[in-house]
Design an enzyme around this catalytic site. Structure first.
Site, mmCIF file in Angstrom:
data_model
loop_
_atom_site.group_PDB
_atom_site.id
_atom_site.type_symbol
_atom_site.label_atom_id
_atom_site.label_comp_id
_atom_site.label_asym_id
_atom_site.label_seq_id
_atom_site.Cartn_x
_atom_site.Cartn_y
_atom_site.Cartn_z
ATOM 1 N N GLU B 82 -38.859 2.261 -10.323
ATOM 2 C CA GLU B 82 -39.511 3.576 -10.214
ATOM 3 C C GLU B 82 -38.954 4.366 -9.031
ATOM 4 O O GLU B 82 -38.730 5.580 -9.120
ATOM 5 C CB GLU B 82 -41.033 3.419 -10.021
ATOM 6 C CG GLU B 82 -41.762 2.725 -11.163
ATOM 7 C CD GLU B 82 -41.916 1.230 -10.920
ATOM 8 O OE1 GLU B 82 -40.997 0.607 -10.332
ATOM 9 O OE2 GLU B 82 -42.956 0.670 -11.330
ATOM 10 N N CYS B 117 -44.862 1.726 -5.350
ATOM 11 C CA CYS B 117 -44.370 2.676 -6.357
ATOM 12 C C CYS B 117 -45.477 3.606 -6.852
ATOM 13 O O CYS B 117 -45.215 4.751 -7.209
ATOM 14 C CB CYS B 117 -43.734 1.933 -7.523
ATOM 15 S SG CYS B 117 -42.214 1.078 -7.043
#
Lengths: 189, 189
Positions: B82, B117
């Site tokens: 991510e 993330c």
């Protein structure tokens, strides 16, 4: 045409004017003074947000890396001071873990980490986290800290990371205030 | 001697063999299929952990960036799929925000984000997060996800980010299983 597949992250050029890489840092106060000075210089020199960090070898007191916030100049919302320090420390030791070699390292940050940086602290392998200004100090000038609370810190502690807060809070908060008063960009997503 | 003050993050060279940058992605299934394929290829080609992500323009369906986990090869504990996709998308639009230009963008990830993330998703400016495998699927093969729970997702929703989970979970979880069965490195801090 394919999109960009590589990027570079860097500290500002003035870092070596401010940081003495040979110095041995013996106390928490000496270590935090560096993190706060980095946050201050980053504001004064206009090279990013009001946040500075540094990673030390807990035993030798030697500096491993420093980081300052580079979000706006680097076009990178993840380039917080803590993340820069973590990534650069890992480059220095050439490992994705700052504890894999058995050396205990510690992260000093001028402000309590946001949700992203708190998670990043876990993955970094540092064994100690020391913070100056509070998340509420950052929120007071408009920064969002994300989902981070007492249970987030408990998670770190349970993972074996020692956490110490409120070290030189006033000095660090002054930098936040100076940034806000100077019209510094508040760059929430 | 001063420590490293710059670093480069890059995707593996095979990305252009797998990704069609001209394609228009019309459905969530098409978009997630790319994220899962990236996670799978990353394992098969031995270029990182079993996680893939992609960021799209919600309206045009065009691909903005992709990311795969690069933690071990890049010596970087923050180089999750991510984070790579977010950083590269921001390079592509040359802004620290993926919504500053008024274009709505969305992050597809082969596995629910870890604490870092999830925080990074907030700061990125994406307006939609779509996930395949669950955090528990990742935990089941030994990955730590950090302090992330229902309230973390609520924080995203309250910030105006639409969250959709369990899209192609089985296909994504198969990649996690394959990685674990092949002795893939579990690299918690």
């Amino acid at each position: 045409m394919s999109a960009v597949q590589q990027l570079t992250l860097s500290l500002p050029k003035w870092i070596n004017d401010v940081v003495d890489w040979q110095k041995v840092y013996n106390t928490d106060d000496e270590k935090m003074a560096l993190a706060v000075e980095l946050s201050k210089q980053n504001v004064l020199r206009g090279t990013g947000g009001p946040f500075g960090s540094a990673i030390f070898d807990c035993v030798s007191g030697k500096l491993v890396s420093v980081g300052v916030n580079r979000v706006v100049p680097m076009h990178n919302s993840t380039a917080h001071g803590e993340m820069m320090a973590i990534m650069l420390a890992e480059q220095n030791v050439q490992s994705f873990s700052l504890s894999a070699d058995g050396i205990k390292r510690e992260l000093f940050t001028s402000c309590e980490p946001c949700a992203m940086c708190l998670g990043g602290t876990l993955w970094s392998g540092v064994k100690r986290l020391v913070c100056a200004a509070t998340a509420d100090d950052a929120r007071a000038i408009g920064f969002d800290e994300g989902p981070v609370n007492a249970s987030s810190y408990q998670y770190l502690t349970d993972a074996g990371i020692e956490v110490l807060r409120l070290v030189q809070r006033d000095a660090a908060n002054k930098v936040l205030q100076h940034y806000a008063n100077g019209g510094g960009e508040i760059y929430n997503g």
